[in-house]
Design a protein around this motif. Structure first.
Motif, PDB file in Angstrom:
ATOM      1  N   ASP A  85       3.850  70.191  62.884  1.00 41.61           N
ATOM      2  CA  ASP A  85       2.740  70.470  62.195  1.00 41.61           C
ATOM      3  C   ASP A  85       2.862  70.261  60.784  1.00 41.61           C
ATOM      4  N   LYS A  86       3.944  70.424  60.127  1.00 40.90           N
ATOM      5  CA  LYS A  86       4.391  70.253  58.952  1.00 40.90           C
ATOM      6  C   LYS A  86       4.438  68.666  58.545  1.00 40.90           C
ATOM      7  N   LEU A  87       5.063  67.974  59.491  1.00 42.46           N
ATOM      8  CA  LEU A  87       5.041  66.403  59.147  1.00 42.46           C
ATOM      9  C   LEU A  87       3.574  66.087  59.015  1.00 42.46           C
ATOM     10  N   VAL A  88       2.720  66.373  60.032  1.00 44.70           N
ATOM     11  CA  VAL A  88       1.182  66.050  59.990  1.00 44.70           C
ATOM     12  C   VAL A  88       0.540  66.435  58.776  1.00 44.70           C
ATOM     13  N   SER A  89       0.901  67.540  58.105  1.00 45.75           N
ATOM     14  CA  SER A  89       0.287  67.836  56.824  1.00 45.75           C
ATOM     15  C   SER A  89       0.875  67.153  55.733  1.00 45.75           C
ATOM     16  N   VAL A  90       2.139  66.935  55.809  1.00 36.42           N
ATOM     17  CA  VAL A  90       2.740  66.029  54.945  1.00 36.42           C
ATOM     18  C   VAL A  90       2.298  64.439  54.759  1.00 36.42           C
ATOM     19  N   MET A  91       2.325  63.951  55.872  1.00 35.34           N
ATOM     20  CA  MET A  91       1.667  62.552  56.162  1.00 35.34           C
ATOM     21  C   MET A  91       0.418  62.457  55.502  1.00 35.34           C
ATOM     22  N   ASN A  92      -0.477  63.401  55.669  1.00 34.61           N
ATOM     23  CA  ASN A  92      -1.910  63.552  55.306  1.00 34.61           C
ATOM     24  C   ASN A  92      -2.135  63.450  53.845  1.00 34.61           C
ATOM     25  N   GLU A  93      -0.992  64.131  53.183  1.00 29.25           N
ATOM     26  CA  GLU A  93      -0.983  64.097  51.723  1.00 29.25           C
ATOM     27  C   GLU A  93      -0.398  62.528  51.098  1.00 29.25           C
ATOM     28  N   ILE A  94       0.395  62.011  51.978  1.00 33.83           N
ATOM     29  CA  ILE A  94       0.958  60.726  51.385  1.00 33.83           C
ATOM     30  C   ILE A  94      -0.046  59.739  51.872  1.00 33.83           C
ATOM     31  N   ALA A  95      -0.414  59.668  52.796  1.00 32.00           N
ATOM     32  CA  ALA A  95      -1.544  58.732  53.489  1.00 32.00           C
ATOM     33  C   ALA A  95      -2.632  59.470  54.151  1.00 32.00           C
ATOM     34  N   GLY A 143      -8.661  52.170  58.323  1.00 29.51           N
ATOM     35  CA  GLY A 143      -9.672  51.444  58.908  1.00 29.51           C
ATOM     36  C   GLY A 143     -10.489  52.005  60.024  1.00 29.51           C
ATOM     37  N   SER A 144     -11.612  52.014  60.290  1.00 28.61           N
ATOM     38  CA  SER A 144     -12.502  52.759  61.508  1.00 28.61           C
ATOM     39  C   SER A 144     -11.768  52.158  62.820  1.00 28.61           C
ATOM     40  N   TRP A 145     -11.342  50.972  62.729  1.00 27.07           N
ATOM     41  CA  TRP A 145     -10.754  50.410  63.763  1.00 27.07           C
ATOM     42  C   TRP A 145      -9.131  50.823  64.211  1.00 27.07           C
ATOM     43  N   ASP A 146      -8.686  51.437  63.504  1.00 19.72           N
ATOM     44  CA  ASP A 146      -7.178  51.587  63.614  1.00 19.72           C
ATOM     45  C   ASP A 146      -6.929  53.060  64.485  1.00 19.72           C
ATOM     46  N   ASN A 147      -5.776  53.257  64.819  1.00 22.91           N
ATOM     47  CA  ASN A 147      -5.336  54.437  65.170  1.00 22.91           C
ATOM     48  C   ASN A 147      -4.171  55.106  64.754  1.00 22.91           C
ATOM     49  N   VAL A 148      -4.706  56.148  63.743  1.00 23.80           N
ATOM     50  CA  VAL A 148      -3.579  56.587  63.036  1.00 23.80           C
ATOM     51  C   VAL A 148      -3.478  58.117  63.258  1.00 23.80           C
ATOM     52  N   GLY A 149      -2.198  58.639  62.773  1.00 19.65           N
ATOM     53  CA  GLY A 149      -2.194  60.336  62.981  1.00 19.65           C
ATOM     54  C   GLY A 149      -1.219  60.454  64.044  1.00 19.65           C
ATOM     55  N   GLU A 150      -1.242  61.442  64.599  1.00 23.47           N
ATOM     56  CA  GLU A 150       0.020  61.920  65.706  1.00 23.47           C
ATOM     57  C   GLU A 150      -0.736  61.189  66.988  1.00 23.47           C
ATOM     58  N   LEU A 160       9.118  55.556  52.235  1.00 29.48           N
ATOM     59  CA  LEU A 160       8.445  56.410  52.869  1.00 29.48           C
ATOM     60  C   LEU A 160       9.323  57.536  53.433  1.00 29.48           C
ATOM     61  N   ALA A 161      10.570  57.175  53.853  1.00 25.83           N
ATOM     62  CA  ALA A 161      11.385  58.301  54.268  1.00 25.83           C
ATOM     63  C   ALA A 161      11.686  59.240  53.150  1.00 25.83           C
ATOM     64  N   ARG A 162      12.122  58.829  51.989  1.00 28.02           N
ATOM     65  CA  ARG A 162      12.165  59.729  50.922  1.00 28.02           C
ATOM     66  C   ARG A 162      11.083  60.517  50.720  1.00 28.02           C
ATOM     67  N   ARG A 163       9.869  59.832  50.660  1.00 31.17           N
ATOM     68  CA  ARG A 163       8.699  60.785  50.377  1.00 31.17           C
ATOM     69  C   ARG A 163       8.512  61.805  51.391  1.00 31.17           C
ATOM     70  N   ILE A 164       8.929  61.513  52.609  1.00 31.94           N
ATOM     71  CA  ILE A 164       8.662  62.453  53.709  1.00 31.94           C
ATOM     72  C   ILE A 164       9.759  63.679  53.744  1.00 31.94           C
ATOM     73  N   GLU A 165      10.906  63.173  53.379  1.00 36.94           N
ATOM     74  CA  GLU A 165      12.009  64.468  53.287  1.00 36.94           C
ATOM     75  C   GLU A 165      11.645  65.350  52.244  1.00 36.94           C
ATOM     76  N   GLU A 166      11.006  64.548  51.078  1.00 39.67           N
ATOM     77  CA  GLU A 166      10.507  65.435  49.738  1.00 39.67           C
ATOM     78  C   GLU A 166       9.549  66.390  50.218  1.00 39.67           C
ATOM     79  N   GLY A 167       8.388  65.970  50.932  1.00 38.52           N
ATOM     80  CA  GLY A 167       7.466  66.646  51.463  1.00 38.52           C
ATOM     81  C   GLY A 167       7.851  67.965  52.106  1.00 38.52           C
ATOM     82  N   MET A 168       8.667  67.551  53.051  1.00 42.10           N
ATOM     83  CA  MET A 168       9.035  68.368  54.168  1.00 42.10           C
ATOM     84  C   MET A 168      10.185  69.670  53.502  1.00 42.10           C
ATOM     85  N   GLY A 169      10.413  69.541  52.277  1.00 39.71           N
ATOM     86  CA  GLY A 169      11.152  70.451  51.376  1.00 39.71           C
ATOM     87  C   GLY A 169      12.399  70.918  52.369  1.00 39.71           C
ATOM     88  N   GLY A 170      13.155  70.054  52.839  1.00 39.24           N
ATOM     89  CA  GLY A 170      14.539  70.658  53.587  1.00 39.24           C
ATOM     90  C   GLY A 170      14.362  70.905  54.742  1.00 39.24           C
TER      91      GLY A 170
END
Length: 310
Positions: free
Chosen positions: A29-39, A45-52, A283-293
């Motif tokens: 749940d936290k990753l989904v929230s962090v990724m929505n902040e990053i991207a 795109g309307s044709w794309d399949n993103v998210g969980e 991207l890995a750095r930003r995810i780690e930063e957003g996940m806060g440890g």
């Protein structure tokens, strides 16, 4: 009323109730929230399949901190790598699965990937085009390859400041096409790229080979460059991209390429995923930063572009 179910055979309702009682891993749940902040998913795109794409098993005990495995493409060998590295969640730039399907069977490599992730209880998330468009995302990173300057989206998305498709850079200092090619190769850590020099310069240099193309590239001055990760022909040929001196993308069709060089734009092609994979550590750095440890990220060592120069 229908026939009573034997006591030893669970009904779908009882199975669902049992599944609900299994707690969903908080790290997902936290990753989904962090990724929505990053991207932000609204940028995709309307044709794309993103998210969980695949939910992790609630019965799985996540590591503390959770292990997040980052890759560009989710192939079978990459899934094996993620399992070996005890990943709890996989963040894959390209979505797998991408298209809808009606069955899961071992005759399909996509099905095998999905089944393997499900069997190991691994969650899967993909940002794809939402990461392309996001400020500070993939295309901003790719734009830095051509040199310093003012950067703006080719097609802005007013919902998020600084977001939009592609990027166009007005260079602080003009550079030769040869120098821009050198910068791109250094940024993407590539030994080779393919270059199409704009038609007028190629004609003047009687361009018919790499040596002549090099001479033509020396004569071309680049003041602006448009970039789009992956397959960018349709984005680069719109808006501010049309008037750029050079385009940088992974791949384009033959006819898109001819149209560009005859219109006075040179083109640098790197092959599709070579415009994307180098962003994974950031991207890995930003995810780690957003996940806060609450998570540690591991970047794949096996994912690679399927095309090589022989």
């Amino acid at each position: 009323p229908g026939p009573a179910h034997p006591a030893h055979i669970p009904t779908m309702a009882s199975a669902a109730a049992s599944a609900v009682r299994v707690a969903r891993p908080a790290a997902m749940d936290k990753l989904v929230s962090v990724m929505n902040e990053i991207a932000p998913r609204c940028l995709a795109g309307s044709w794309d399949n993103v998210g969980e794409l695949i939910s992790p098993s609630g019965a799985r005990t996540f590591a503390t901190p959770a292990r997040i495995f980052v890759t560009n493409d989710l192939t079978e060998k990459v899934v094996d790598e993620a399992v070996a590295k005890e990943a709890d969640i996989i963040v894959t730039y390209h979505p797998t699965p991408f298209r809808k399907f009606n069955k899961l069977h071992h005759g399909s490599h996509i099905s095998r990937v999905v089944l393997a992730c499900a069997a190991h209880g691994i969650g899967v998330y993909s940002p794809h085009t939402s990461l392309d468009c996001a400020p500070g995302g993939l295309n901003d990173w790719l734009a830095s390859a051509v040199g310093a300057g003012a950067v703006a989206p080719i097609t802005p998305d007013e919902r998020v400041p600084g977001a939009g498709e592609g990027r166009v850079t007005t260079l602080s200092e003009p550079a030769s096409l040869t120098e821009v090619v050198r910068r791109v190769k250094a940024h993407l850590k590539l030994d080779h790229v393919r270059v199409a020099v704009r038609m007028d310069a190629a004609w003047e240099a009687k361009c018919s080979g790499a040596e002549a193309a090099g001479a033509a590239a020396d004569s071309v001055t680049v003041r602006s460059a448009a970039v789009c990760a992956g397959s960018g022909g349709s984005v680069l040929s719109t808006g501010a991209g049309r008037s750029a001196d050079v385009w940088l993308t992974g791949e384009m069709s033959h006819h898109e390429l001819l149209t560009a060089v005859q219109a006075g734009t040179s083109v640098i092609l790197t092959d599709h995923t070579n415009t994307e994979r180098g962003y994974l550590p950031e991207l890995a750095r930003r995810i780690e930063e957003g996940m806060g440890g609450d998570a540690v990220c591991v970047v794949t060592e096996l994912d690679a572009d399927p095309l090589v120069v022989m």
